[in-house]
Design a protein around this motif. Structure first.
Motif: not given
Length: 232
Positions: A174-179
């Motif tokens: 899946g997609v992993i979000t990094v802020s």
């Protein structure tokens, strides 16, 4: 956060640096601590000023940096909640060799040199915790130098995006979000990259369908492909 209701001894108890102290020792140390609230852009200290304390970030973020006579900045470290800074300069009794600036609304816990030395005299084991903290920072700086010398700018940027991912994350499809916690220009300086190169690499990665960029949100579409792309 209400500064007047802030429980300093309890906060000290959850920090690795102070967790082995007794409740009585933490309460005694807390009496010498001061809370300092800063607005975005406020300076904690500047190069050349006396360093008679070290700091722990309670809330917010602090940028440690040096500046050239022309005003060009090099970010040395970004310090977030639960992390400390300025211990080494305090122990050496030397003027500050870095600038420290709040990057957001920040609450700092200021721990005075007098209080630290008092605890070391009462229990030498306390010095081991201080040394461990300084050693971790030194290890991080050595890794930075290694990265600058041996890794390309592309590899450094990808390494930054993947820095907090655990092994199990690499197996996810899946997609992993990094802020991004601060501006792209600040991160670029931290990685010894120009802002222009930083943006160019991000857009190259986006063109390769490895990431998607949404302001400060970076969505990693394929962790394994991204990690291997940096080794090309």
């Amino acid at each position: 956060m209400d500064v007047e209701q802030f429980d300093t001894p309890r906060y000290l108890s959850v920090l690795p640096l102070f967790s082995d102290l007794s409740q009585q020792e933490r309460e005694r140390l807390a009496l010498s601590c001061q809370l300092r609230r800063l607005a975005r852009g406020d300076m904690v200290f500047r190069v050349g000023e006396e360093c008679d304390a070290f700091y722990v970030v309670v809330v917010g973020q602090v940028k440690l940096y040096v500046a050239s006579p022309t005003g060009q900045e090099k970010v040395i470290e970004l310090v977030g909640p639960g992390q400390s800074f300025a211990e080494a300069m305090m122990f050496l009794s030397m003027p500050c060799i870095l600038n420290a600036q709040a990057l957001a609304e920040t609450l700092l816990l200021r721990v005075t040199k007098q209080a630290v030395f008092g605890e070391i005299e009462r229990d030498p084991r306390f010095s081991m915790h201080m040394l461990a903290g300084i050693s971790r920072r030194l290890h991080g700086l050595v890794r930075d130098v290694e990265g600058y010398a041996l890794h390309s700018g592309m590899q450094r940027l990808i390494g930054y995006l993947l820095r907090d991912l655990q092994d199990e994350d690499t197996l996810k499809s899946g997609v992993i979000t990094v802020s991004l916690p601060v501006s792209k220009a600040t991160i670029a300086s931290r990685l010894s990259l120009t802002p222009e190169y930083f943006s160019r690499v991000l857009h190259e990665l986006e063109a390769e369908n490895l990431i998607e960029i949404d302001k400060r949100e970076i969505r990693i579409l394929d962790v394994q492909r991204l990690a291997s792309y940096g080794s090309h």
